[in-house]
Design an enzyme around this catalytic site. Structure first.
Site, PDB file in Angstrom:
ATOM      1  N   HIS A 117       0.846  -1.198   0.000  1.00 23.62           N
ATOM      2  CA  HIS A 117       0.000   0.000   0.000  1.00 23.62           C
ATOM      3  C   HIS A 117       0.879   1.244   0.000  1.00 23.62           C
ATOM      4  O   HIS A 117       1.884   1.294   0.692  1.00 23.62           O
ATOM      5  CB  HIS A 117      -0.884   0.015   1.246  1.00 23.62           C
ATOM      6  CG  HIS A 117      -1.744   1.243   1.327  1.00 23.62           C
ATOM      7  ND1 HIS A 117      -2.935   1.344   0.634  1.00 23.62           N
ATOM      8  CD2 HIS A 117      -1.574   2.425   1.970  1.00 23.62           C
ATOM      9  CE1 HIS A 117      -3.466   2.542   0.862  1.00 23.62           C
ATOM     10  NE2 HIS A 117      -2.667   3.213   1.672  1.00 23.62           N
TER      11      HIS A 117
ATOM     12  N   ASP B 287     -15.026   2.723   8.067  1.00 21.22           N
ATOM     13  CA  ASP B 287     -14.073   3.680   7.511  1.00 21.22           C
ATOM     14  C   ASP B 287     -14.749   4.634   6.534  1.00 21.22           C
ATOM     15  O   ASP B 287     -14.458   5.829   6.517  1.00 21.22           O
ATOM     16  CB  ASP B 287     -12.916   2.956   6.807  1.00 21.22           C
ATOM     17  CG  ASP B 287     -11.916   3.953   6.215  1.00 21.22           C
ATOM     18  OD1 ASP B 287     -11.312   4.701   7.012  1.00 21.22           O
ATOM     19  OD2 ASP B 287     -11.789   4.010   4.991  1.00 21.22           O
TER      20      ASP B 287
ATOM     21  N   ARG C 245     -14.750  12.828   9.084  1.00 18.64           N
ATOM     22  CA  ARG C 245     -13.494  13.532   9.411  1.00 18.64           C
ATOM     23  C   ARG C 245     -13.182  14.594   8.374  1.00 18.64           C
ATOM     24  O   ARG C 245     -12.688  15.676   8.685  1.00 18.64           O
ATOM     25  CB  ARG C 245     -12.332  12.520   9.470  1.00 18.64           C
ATOM     26  CG  ARG C 245     -12.377  11.618  10.706  1.00 18.64           C
ATOM     27  CD  ARG C 245     -11.513  10.387  10.498  1.00 18.64           C
ATOM     28  NE  ARG C 245     -10.147  10.748  10.144  1.00 18.64           N
ATOM     29  CZ  ARG C 245      -9.327  10.015   9.390  1.00 18.64           C
ATOM     30  NH1 ARG C 245      -9.739   8.841   8.908  1.00 18.64           N
ATOM     31  NH2 ARG C 245      -8.125  10.432   9.118  1.00 18.64           N
TER      32      ARG C 245
ATOM     33  N   SER D  26      -7.423   3.597   9.618  1.00 23.11           N
ATOM     34  CA  SER D  26      -8.174   3.628   8.363  1.00 23.11           C
ATOM     35  C   SER D  26      -7.464   2.804   7.289  1.00 23.11           C
ATOM     36  O   SER D  26      -8.062   1.935   6.636  1.00 23.11           O
ATOM     37  CB  SER D  26      -8.328   5.092   7.927  1.00 23.11           C
ATOM     38  OG  SER D  26      -8.725   5.210   6.581  1.00 23.11           O
TER      39      SER D  26
ATOM     40  N   LYS E  96      -8.398  -1.473   6.064  1.00 21.90           N
ATOM     41  CA  LYS E  96      -8.752  -1.852   4.690  1.00 21.90           C
ATOM     42  C   LYS E  96      -7.837  -2.955   4.147  1.00 21.90           C
ATOM     43  O   LYS E  96      -8.285  -3.862   3.452  1.00 21.90           O
ATOM     44  CB  LYS E  96      -8.722  -0.608   3.791  1.00 21.90           C
ATOM     45  CG  LYS E  96      -9.946   0.291   4.043  1.00 21.90           C
ATOM     46  CD  LYS E  96      -9.902   1.580   3.245  1.00 21.90           C
ATOM     47  CE  LYS E  96      -8.974   2.584   3.887  1.00 21.90           C
ATOM     48  NZ  LYS E  96      -9.128   3.959   3.399  1.00 21.90           N
TER      49      LYS E  96
HETATM   50  N1  URA Z   1      -5.957   7.467   3.509  1.00 20.31           N
HETATM   51  C1  URA Z   1      -6.833   6.646   4.102  1.00 20.31           C
HETATM   52  O1  URA Z   1      -7.151   5.577   3.571  1.00 20.31           O
HETATM   53  N2  URA Z   1      -7.363   7.006   5.286  1.00 20.31           N
HETATM   54  C2  URA Z   1      -7.057   8.159   5.905  1.00 20.31           C
HETATM   55  O2  URA Z   1      -7.560   8.426   6.974  1.00 20.31           O
HETATM   56  C3  URA Z   1      -6.151   9.016   5.262  1.00 20.31           C
HETATM   57  C4  URA Z   1      -5.611   8.641   4.071  1.00 20.31           C
END
Ligand code: URA
Ligand code: CA
Length: 432
Positions: free
Chosen positions: A82, A161, A168, A183, A187
């Site tokens: 990632h 999320d 947010r 977050s 994922k």
């Molecule tokens: N990328 C994400 O997937 N989540 C965040 O909170 C910030 C950047």
């Protein structure tokens, strides 16, 4: 349990216990906890921070809020990669076939991107015929047979999320390290990764603008991995200028093809080896990083990675002849050079602004319903530290319109030519 007590506890600087964290996530996703309470808590977290244990528990609760992908039918250790994001980030297009060519299973579920340029799927879809539609059965079979497949998002992964990020975003708590780390990691974990290699970018074009924050984010994510039993390793990289030369979907596919043939930009190639050798090691295909890197260099040199790329394209319905004839990829109608106004050394190519310029050309989406012009974008001819003489082309603009005044203005404003400048260091630090 009452949400107001959880909010005041965090507001006063105390650590939440696992039951409180689960109560919040479950209640927020089910709708019994309302947006104003969730925004108060995320703001309290922003100011008061969280312990490693709280962050791990938050990540677990988020993973459990929705579907998870079971990759156990795929042989071997599934390592996912990632990146926290960059401009002209062509890495995955090279890395995936490269590591697959030495037997590391790449079982990727990928989404479409918002922002500077498309996500990995958009880039791949610029190849005529390429599709990420397949059944889960086919997906598993392909990865077991050929070690690589990319499938579009299926199921409802980490609904907590989706809801929290949207909240947010409009209530001022995006820039909280515990919230960003949970977050991202939730994922990856929900998508079935056994081990995770993270690229945490820093600089103008990245989420983290300075190295100190990037290191903290990387350390936090590596700790989450440790707590939830997924080996995680992070590389902190420079994103003050775009990666490689190409920014734009089909342009990046061509850049990936060049790189797979050993003719790629040196920064992209270096990053691919750096991340790739970590993936190979975590997947148990090499005893150490040096050995992993040698295997990858061999696979590239012997053409195995390039052959794997062609097989991958063909498996997914795409026309593999683009690998030998990249001119068959979508092309923009006009190519416009940007001449240097003075002689000197390139001292800055502000990644975020150059990314925005590519987006103005149609290479990215500003809303999720925008369509992408696959052939458009920018190809740099100079990078930071390169000499340039007045009148020489700094970059080529690939545009479907002749009208590029706004883009030209933006580019000149964000490219600095000075008397001297050093090349930025690509790899800042490794966090294990
Ligand atoms: N990328 C994400 O997937 N989540 C965040 O909170 C910030 C950047
Ligand atoms: Ca690139």
């Amino acid at each position: 349990m009452r949400m107001v007590d959880i909010i005041t506890k965090k507001r006063d600087g105390f650590a939440l216990n696992p039951e409180e964290i689960r109560f919040f996530i479950e209640g927020y996703v089910s709708g019994s906890i309302l947006d104003y309470q969730a925004s108060a808590l995320t703001m309290a977290i922003y100011f008061r921070d969280m312990t490693d244990l709280e962050i791990a528990e938050l990540t677990r609760a988020m993973v459990n809020s929705g579907d998870t992908v079971d990759l156990s039918a795929i042989d071997g250790i599934k390592v996912d990669k990632h990146s926290t994001g960059g401009v002209g980030d062509t890495t995955t297009l090279v890395l995936a076939p490269l590591v697959a060519s030495i037997g590391v299973p790449v079982a990727k579920m990928s989404g479409r991107g918002l922002g500077f340029t498309g996500g990995t799927i958009d880039k791949l879809e610029s190849i005529p015929g390429f599709s990420v539609e397949m059944s889960s059965d086919q997906f598993v079979k392909r990865v077991n047979r050929d070690h690589i497949a990319v499938i579009g998002q299926t199921g409802d992964l980490v609904p907590a999320d989706k809801k929290l990020y949207a909240l947010r975003d409009v209530s001022g708590s995006v820039e909280s390290i515990p919230l960003i780390a949970s977050s991202i990691m939730s994922k990856k974990i929900a998508a079935g990764a056994d081990a995770i290699v993270l690229e945490v970018t820093c600089g103008d074009g990245a989420f983290m603008k300075n190295e100190k924050d990037a290191i903290r984010l990387a350390e936090t994510m590596v700790q989450i991995g440790r707590h939830v039993g997924r080996k995680t390793s992070a590389v902190i990289t420079d994103m003050s200028q775009p990666l490689g030369f190409a920014i734009g979907n089909a342009l990046e596919v061509k850049e990936a093809i060049d790189t797979l043939q050993g003719k790629g930009p040196s920064d992209l190639e270096e990053l691919v080896y750096e991340l790739g050798s970590r993936m190979v090691t975590l997947a148990g295909k090499a005893p150490n990083l040096d050995d992993a890197r040698k295997q990858l260099e061999q696979a590239l040199k012997q053409g195995l990675a390039f052959a794997k790329f062609k097989q991958f394209i063909e498996n997914q319905g795409g026309d593999p002849s683009v690998a030998d004839h990249p001119e068959q990829l979508p092309q923009a109608d006009f190519q416009i050079e940007l001449p240097a106004k003075v002689s000197g050394v390139v001292a800055a190519l502000k990644a975020d602004q150059i990314g925005l310029a590519a987006m103005l050309l149609g290479a990215g989406r500003s809303t999720k319903d925008d369509t992408i012009n696959y052939g458009t974008g920018i190809v740099l001819h100079k990078k930071v530290g390169d000499s340039v003489v007045k009148g020489e082309s700094l970059l080529t603009i690939h545009s479907d319109s002749k009208q590029v005044d706004q883009v030209v203005r933006k580019l000149y404003q964000n490219i600095t030519i000075a008397e001297r400048a050093d090349r930025p260091k690509l790899i800042h630090q490794i966090i294990n």
